[in-house]
Design a protein around this motif. Structure first.
Motif, PDB file in Angstrom:
ATOM      1  N   ALA A 451      36.260 145.141 -56.459  1.00  0.00           N
ATOM      2  CA  ALA A 451      35.770 143.763 -56.357  1.00  0.00           C
ATOM      3  C   ALA A 451      36.846 142.737 -56.691  1.00  0.00           C
ATOM      4  O   ALA A 451      36.849 141.627 -56.126  1.00  0.00           O
ATOM      5  N   ASP A 452      37.775 143.082 -57.593  1.00  0.00           N
ATOM      6  CA  ASP A 452      38.843 142.125 -57.925  1.00  0.00           C
ATOM      7  C   ASP A 452      40.223 142.650 -57.542  1.00  0.00           C
ATOM      8  O   ASP A 452      41.239 142.212 -58.092  1.00  0.00           O
ATOM      9  N   GLY A 453      40.245 143.614 -56.623  1.00  0.00           N
ATOM     10  CA  GLY A 453      41.524 144.143 -56.166  1.00  0.00           C
ATOM     11  C   GLY A 453      42.272 144.941 -57.216  1.00  0.00           C
ATOM     12  O   GLY A 453      43.500 145.097 -57.136  1.00  0.00           O
ATOM     13  N   GLY A 454      41.552 145.451 -58.206  1.00  0.00           N
ATOM     14  CA  GLY A 454      42.186 146.265 -59.242  1.00  0.00           C
ATOM     15  C   GLY A 454      42.774 145.490 -60.399  1.00  0.00           C
ATOM     16  O   GLY A 454      43.372 146.092 -61.305  1.00  0.00           O
ATOM     17  N   GLN A 455      42.602 144.169 -60.420  1.00  0.00           N
ATOM     18  CA  GLN A 455      43.228 143.365 -61.477  1.00  0.00           C
ATOM     19  C   GLN A 455      42.683 143.706 -62.864  1.00  0.00           C
ATOM     20  O   GLN A 455      43.447 143.841 -63.836  1.00  0.00           O
ATOM     21  N   GLY A 456      41.363 143.846 -62.964  1.00  0.00           N
ATOM     22  CA  GLY A 456      40.767 144.158 -64.249  1.00  0.00           C
ATOM     23  C   GLY A 456      41.203 145.513 -64.766  1.00  0.00           C
ATOM     24  O   GLY A 456      41.516 145.664 -65.954  1.00  0.00           O
ATOM     25  N   MET A 457      41.236 146.498 -63.883  1.00  0.00           N
ATOM     26  CA  MET A 457      41.668 147.835 -64.297  1.00  0.00           C
ATOM     27  C   MET A 457      43.128 147.818 -64.724  1.00  0.00           C
ATOM     28  O   MET A 457      43.504 148.446 -65.727  1.00  0.00           O
ATOM     29  N   ASN A 458      43.972 147.111 -64.005  1.00  0.00           N
ATOM     30  CA  ASN A 458      45.380 147.033 -64.395  1.00  0.00           C
ATOM     31  C   ASN A 458      45.548 146.353 -65.750  1.00  0.00           C
ATOM     32  O   ASN A 458      46.414 146.740 -66.550  1.00  0.00           O
ATOM     33  N   LEU A 461      44.698 148.905 -68.303  1.00  0.00           N
ATOM     34  CA  LEU A 461      45.806 149.854 -68.443  1.00  0.00           C
ATOM     35  C   LEU A 461      46.974 149.217 -69.198  1.00  0.00           C
ATOM     36  O   LEU A 461      47.668 149.904 -69.964  1.00  0.00           O
ATOM     37  N   ASP A 462      47.188 147.929 -68.991  1.00  0.00           N
ATOM     38  CA  ASP A 462      48.221 147.221 -69.769  1.00  0.00           C
ATOM     39  C   ASP A 462      47.934 147.343 -71.266  1.00  0.00           C
ATOM     40  O   ASP A 462      48.836 147.603 -72.069  1.00  0.00           O
ATOM     41  N   PHE A 463      46.667 147.127 -71.620  1.00  0.00           N
ATOM     42  CA  PHE A 463      46.291 147.221 -73.027  1.00  0.00           C
ATOM     43  C   PHE A 463      46.505 148.630 -73.565  1.00  0.00           C
ATOM     44  O   PHE A 463      47.076 148.812 -74.643  1.00  0.00           O
TER      45      PHE A 463
END
Length: 572
Positions: A451-458, A461-463
């Motif tokens: 839904a957000d192009g993977g931004q939330g998951m990335n 993963l950054d965290f």
């Protein structure tokens, strides 16, 4: 062998040493007075109540079960007295606001309580399991009149609540619901229809039951957007009984102590909760709260299975363990056999990591309520992404890992005497209710990641990458898995538009890959806490840590290989 014992020392170690919960929560004005000593005291007392009052009822709950006769349900022996003691002692109200009759304590203490309750007696725990979600639903969506009548009763647990969604023809597809709500001149609504799979739809634990029901107004459009939410009690304020009837209770594989009811609404007078057509929005508060609790059911049930298997392995002698040499007539403990150690250590690795993830999620729920905007944004992202992962993987592990624990008993595990077969029967439903595990995977990949192009998951993963202890022995391998998951996420995002079925086909593999990265992170945190705590028995944690890396994390390679192969084929 049939009674679960809360291991509060392990739970408190995760809470205080691994997650440093007290400092995080005390930074929030709402919990300024909640220190580590208070949390340990609450945890110890709740563990004592669960172990002494709730756990001993588990066997009768399964063998005698809830009984239905002429529309009324009688709960198993001891269940009613235990529940009355439970709510009067204030346990259901741990995390409810003080202004609503609650204790105003952090959500993580409630989460830990329900982990223990589920492990001790899953059937009994089904009764209060929806209270928190019903409380939040009424608090945020009901009218002031409804709040005045019902909020405190539900917050304290004096009255229990149900969530009436499913209908005979409509399981997970709530848009097919046909229950009707007809407006009346006085502002009330008459509900008519049948709901199935209603946990605790009828019982004798409390004086009243509050039903929250999805139904359709006469002019409502088809589909889920046409659903509204209504409240109808078993008894109204004047003492008259509503036209809500329990037609029967289901005969189930497990959870015999919990009545799963078929409920018929015959023009039952009700009040609307929230706005017309916004019923699912209000109900999702209940569903999301329930999904964290179901994940905790998985952790608790797996712990109960592990406790039984571990205790048996420390008593039963069979053959000589490899490398022990030969001795006439001698046999070693099952616990000394490598095949059994692999089972036991692997399940404990799942249990320990599950606690880290579940307790952190509960802490983030309080950040959403009380934290600063930046903390709220992080917490919203964490809960949205991690909750479906936890619900799916830990309910799966409760059943499959519990089955592995049964294997430790050999033939004795298959007979009722030892009690572990009940855990499997009780645990199986958790993979189905509150959104099947397949739906959790689709929710994660399709509704959250794509839904957000993977931004939330990335960002998540950054965290995880930034939060890894700098001197962790396996940091390099963990970072490599995070990098691989980033690349796979990007590939799915780019490939999904080319083939509509792709994300639905690989959703389970993607969820499992994400779960393994989270388990890895959780154990890095545990390792660092063990290294820093010289008073802790490091040997307690070494075997499950090793099992995680030997027997659990290698699955990541398989899952990501499948994902890459599927994306490559879809793009061809």
């Amino acid at each position: 062998m049939n009674t679960y014992t809360p291991r509060t020392e392990d739970m408190h170690f995760v809470l205080s040493r691994v997650l440093n919960a007290a400092d995080q929560l005390q930074a929030l004005p709402a919990f300024a007075d909640v220190d580590a000593d208070l949390m340990q005291q609450v945890l110890d007392e709740s563990g004592k109540f669960v172990g002494e009052v709730i756990a001993p009822l588990n066997r009768d709950g399964d063998e005698i079960g809830a009984q239905w006769k002429d529309g009324a349900v009688t709960m198993p022996p001891g269940f009613k007295d235990a529940y009355q003691s439970f709510w009067k002692a204030g346990w259901p109200a741990l995390a409810a606001s003080t202004e609503d009759g609650g204790q105003g304590l952090p959500s993580v203490l409630e989460a830990m309580l329900y982990e223990m309750l589920s492990a001790a007696n899953h059937g009994w725990t089904m009764a209060p399991g929806l209270l928190h979600g019903a409380y939040e639903c009424i608090k945020h969506h009901a009218s002031e009149e409804l709040k005045a009548q019902y909020l405190e009763k539900v917050a304290t647990g004096e009255w229990l609540a149900t969530m009436c969604l499913t209908e005979p023809h409509a399981g997970s597809d709530l848009g097919l619901c046909r229950t009707k709500a007809v407006p009346q001149p006085d502002g009330s609504y008459l509900l008519s229809g049948t709901k199935i799979f209603i946990s605790g739809g009828e019982h004798d634990l409390t004086d009243n039951i509050v039903h929250l029901v999805l139904a359709r107004l006469p002019d409502a459009p088809p589909g889920p957007k046409g659903l509204s939410l209504f409240l109808v009690p078993k008894f109204y304020a004047d003492g008259t009984r509503s036209a809500v009837h329990c037609e029967r209770i289901e005969e189930k594989m497990g959870l015999h102590g919990s009545p799963t009811c078929v409920m018929r609404f015959d023009e039952a007078a009700s009040q609307i909760v929230g706005e017309p057509g916004k019923g699912l929005n209000a109900m999702f508060i209940m569903m999301n709260a329930a999904r964290l609790h179901v994940a905790l059911q998985g952790v608790g049930l797996l712990d109960a299975a592990w406790q039984k298997a571990d205790a048996y392995s420390q008593e039963r002698r069979q053959m000589r363990a490899p490398g022990k040499g030969k001795g006439a007539g001698e046999a070693d403990l099952i616990a000394e056999h490598p095949a059994m150690r692999r089972i036991l250590d692997t399940q404990r690795a799942w249990i320990d990591a599950g606690r880290v993830l579940a307790y952190k999620t509960a802490i983030e729920l309080d950040q959403i309520k009380h934290g600063a905007p930046e903390a709220q944004a992080f917490a919203q992202r964490w809960c949205a992404l991690v909750t479906p992962i936890m619900k799916a993987v830990f309910t799966h592990q409760a059943f499959h890992g519990g089955s592995d624990c049964l294997q430790v008993f050999g033939g004795h595990g298959y007979v009722r005497e030892w009690g572990i077969e009940q855990i499997l029967r009780d645990a199986r439903v958790a993979m189905i209710y509150e959104g099947t595990n397949e739906i959790q995977a689709i929710d994660l990949l399709v509704r959250k990641v794509l839904a957000d192009g993977g931004q939330g998951m990335n960002a998540l993963l950054d965290f995880l990458e930034a939060d890894m202890p700098p001197h962790a022995r396996t940091r390099t391998a963990a970072a490599a898995r995070i990098s691989t998951l980033r690349a796979v996420t990007k590939q799915i995002v780019e490939t999904a538009p080319k083939q509509a079925q792709l994300p639905y086909r690989v959703a389970d593999d993607y969820l499992r890959a994400c779960a393994l990265v989270l388990l890895d992170w959780a154990w890095l945190r545990i390792d660092a806490a063990v290294d820093a705590d010289t008073a802790n028995a490091a040997s307690r944690w070494q075997a499950p840590a090793q099992a995680l890396r030997q027997w659990v994390l290698p699955e990541f390679q398989m899952r990501t290989f499948i994902l890459v192969q599927q994306c490559t084929a879809a793009a061809a």
